[in-house]
Design an enzyme around this catalytic site. Sequence first.
Site, mmCIF file in Angstrom:
data_model
loop_
_atom_site.group_PDB
_atom_site.id
_atom_site.type_symbol
_atom_site.label_atom_id
_atom_site.label_comp_id
_atom_site.label_asym_id
_atom_site.label_seq_id
_atom_site.Cartn_x
_atom_site.Cartn_y
_atom_site.Cartn_z
ATOM 1 N N CYS A 48 1.219 -1.203 0.400
ATOM 2 C CA CYS A 48 0.074 -0.325 -0.078
ATOM 3 C C CYS A 48 1.148 0.860 -0.188
ATOM 4 C CB CYS A 48 -1.090 -0.051 1.200
ATOM 5 S SG CYS A 48 -1.989 1.496 0.954
ATOM 6 N N CYS A 52 0.558 4.524 6.712
ATOM 7 C CA CYS A 52 0.458 4.499 8.387
ATOM 8 C C CYS A 52 1.152 3.575 9.391
ATOM 9 C CB CYS A 52 -0.842 3.776 8.043
ATOM 10 S SG CYS A 52 -2.445 4.413 7.071
ATOM 11 N N CYS A 55 0.513 -0.249 10.030
ATOM 12 C CA CYS A 55 -0.190 -1.124 8.924
ATOM 13 C C CYS A 55 1.056 -2.176 8.356
ATOM 14 C CB CYS A 55 -1.020 -0.549 8.460
ATOM 15 S SG CYS A 55 -1.538 -2.241 7.578
ATOM 16 N N CYS A 92 -16.797 -8.825 6.203
ATOM 17 C CA CYS A 92 -16.415 -7.662 5.716
ATOM 18 C C CYS A 92 -15.307 -7.832 4.722
ATOM 19 C CB CYS A 92 -15.736 -7.184 6.721
ATOM 20 S SG CYS A 92 -16.956 -6.447 7.801
ATOM 21 N N CYS A 124 -19.192 -5.581 4.471
ATOM 22 C CA CYS A 124 -18.584 -4.346 4.304
ATOM 23 C C CYS A 124 -17.544 -4.649 3.518
ATOM 24 C CB CYS A 124 -18.621 -4.276 6.153
ATOM 25 S SG CYS A 124 -17.599 -2.951 6.248
ATOM 26 N N CYS A 184 -18.726 2.665 8.486
ATOM 27 C CA CYS A 184 -18.517 1.922 10.066
ATOM 28 C C CYS A 184 -17.378 2.649 10.014
ATOM 29 C CB CYS A 184 -17.833 0.841 9.727
ATOM 30 S SG CYS A 184 -17.229 -0.565 10.298
ATOM 31 N N ARG A 256 -17.722 -2.389 17.847
ATOM 32 C CA ARG A 256 -17.423 -3.756 18.162
ATOM 33 C C ARG A 256 -15.725 -3.614 18.645
ATOM 34 N NH1 ARG A 256 -19.911 -5.059 13.330
ATOM 35 N NH2 ARG A 256 -21.618 -3.826 12.164
HETATM 36 N N1 SAM Z 1 -7.006 0.708 3.118
HETATM 37 C C1 SAM Z 1 -7.457 0.974 3.963
HETATM 38 C C2 SAM Z 1 -7.842 1.903 4.375
HETATM 39 O O1 SAM Z 1 -6.767 1.613 5.842
HETATM 40 O O2 SAM Z 1 -8.853 2.842 4.286
HETATM 41 C C3 SAM Z 1 -8.319 -0.108 4.142
HETATM 42 C C4 SAM Z 1 -7.800 -1.577 4.949
HETATM 43 S S1 SAM Z 1 -7.272 -0.992 6.331
HETATM 44 C C5 SAM Z 1 -6.312 -2.424 7.648
HETATM 45 C C6 SAM Z 1 -8.182 -0.602 7.886
HETATM 46 C C7 SAM Z 1 -8.611 -0.378 9.003
HETATM 47 O O3 SAM Z 1 -7.915 -1.040 10.376
HETATM 48 C C8 SAM Z 1 -7.129 0.629 9.341
HETATM 49 O O4 SAM Z 1 -8.087 2.394 9.372
HETATM 50 C C9 SAM Z 1 -6.864 0.659 10.764
HETATM 51 O O5 SAM Z 1 -7.871 0.968 11.926
HETATM 52 C C10 SAM Z 1 -7.073 -1.021 11.074
HETATM 53 N N2 SAM Z 1 -5.676 -1.745 11.265
HETATM 54 C C11 SAM Z 1 -4.715 -1.698 10.625
HETATM 55 N N3 SAM Z 1 -3.712 -1.847 11.380
HETATM 56 C C12 SAM Z 1 -4.142 -2.114 12.892
HETATM 57 C C13 SAM Z 1 -3.708 -3.138 13.518
HETATM 58 N N4 SAM Z 1 -2.086 -3.215 13.047
HETATM 59 N N5 SAM Z 1 -3.537 -2.699 14.679
HETATM 60 C C14 SAM Z 1 -5.238 -3.043 14.808
HETATM 61 N N6 SAM Z 1 -5.949 -1.785 13.712
HETATM 62 C C15 SAM Z 1 -5.289 -1.462 12.925
HETATM 63 FE FE1 SF4 Z 2 -2.629 1.143 3.265
HETATM 64 FE FE2 SF4 Z 2 -2.649 0.081 6.133
HETATM 65 FE FE3 SF4 Z 2 -2.975 3.011 5.840
HETATM 66 FE FE4 SF4 Z 2 -4.942 0.760 4.679
HETATM 67 S S1 SF4 Z 2 -3.997 0.934 6.816
HETATM 68 S S2 SF4 Z 2 -4.066 2.914 4.167
HETATM 69 S S3 SF4 Z 2 -4.236 -0.697 4.187
HETATM 70 S S4 SF4 Z 2 -1.528 1.411 5.213
#
Ligand code: SAM
Ligand code: SF4
Length: 321
Positions: A48, A52, A55, A92, A124, A184, A256
């Site tokens: 990606c 973040c 992530c 989801c 979702c 959500c 949730r």
């Molecule tokens: N890329 C999209 C986005 O960020 O909107 C969707 C996928 S992203 C993995 C979905 C959500 O998962 C993130 O907004 C975050 O809140 C949660 N998330 C991701 N990595 C995480 C982690 N290591 N621990 C807890 N929550 C996490």
């Molecule tokens: Fe990309 Fe992970 Fe951020 Fe979603 S949370 S935008 S998958 S880096």
Amino acid sequence: MKTLAEFQAIYRLPLPELMFRAAEVHRQFRDYRDVQRCALLSVKTGGCPEDCGYCSQSAHHESAVEREPLLTVAEVREKASMAKERGATRFCMGAAWRSPKDGPDFDRVLDMVRVVRSLDMEACVTLGMLTESQAVRLKEAGLTAYNHNLDTSREYYSEIISTRSYDDRLETLRNVSNAGISVCCGGIVGMGETEEDRLKMLVELAHLNTPPESVPINCLTPIPGTPLANAAPVDSIELVRLIATARIAFPTARVRLSAGRDRMSRELQVLAFLAGADSIFFGEKLLTANNPSADADADLFRAMGLPVPEPTLARRTLATV
Ligand code: SAM
Ligand code: SF4
Ligand code: DTB
């Protein structure tokens, strides 16, 4: 409840009073026996472009997650039917995109939504930023809800993510709710934020045009290779307070208990349900991280005296051959 002061007043009540008020709201607006099981599937993993800090799928970090291309509709159908047999009522799907590109990939996601809906489950997706017309097309495909988290307060957001802004996030949420899709939206605790950051996130949710139908509270799952790999675990009582406050602020929403359950005791999870959480992700995997086993969750629900879904006929038949 709209202001930070109001949220703080609730959050800081003596715990027995806070829990009592949350339970009252929970019983008035929802059925405490109805804890929804949602299944999660990563339909496009890794690589990606966003950064973040939490992530595993960001191309900016060196995590152990391998990139995988967009799944096929047939693969999604199979996973969704299995999840349904195991008692999921919502499916989801997440994609590691900054935003979906119009064209064959987005069309395939629309088909995935149609397949899940045809199995009579809520659908979702979480695909990153959406345009107005993409939101409308998802709605037409039958999408129930769009997950797009604010994650934390506006102030703390830029400490965690630099490749997009809080206002980008709010714009997508507007596009989603204008298209008539349920929102959500929640966040993550355990990223080094303060109590005030957590409550400010709830204040932001309370100011959305339509309040979220669903509020995921994720506990950070620290991922080796990411900047938050060494973050300290969330204090249990603080988590319970946040869930109770979310229940009181969003009486009709699903609250949730999302990522991080695999590091929680049964007792903490029970407290979270008593505080008003009424949904879990179930199955061994979240998107890339671990989740408690379906058997452990079934034991937990039995211990609480809450319904555990019976295996469907198809599964009983399989078990006897
Ligand atoms: N890329 C999209 C986005 O960020 O909107 C969707 C996928 S992203 C993995 C979905 C959500 O998962 C993130 O907004 C975050 O809140 C949660 N998330 C991701 N990595 C995480 C982690 N290591 N621990 C807890 N929550 C996490
Ligand atoms: Fe990309 Fe992970 Fe951020 Fe979603 S949370 S935008 S998958 S880096
Ligand atoms: C949400 O708030 N939590 C889910 C769902 N929305 C997509 C994702 C949790 C991801 C946990 C980390 C992982 O599995 O990589």
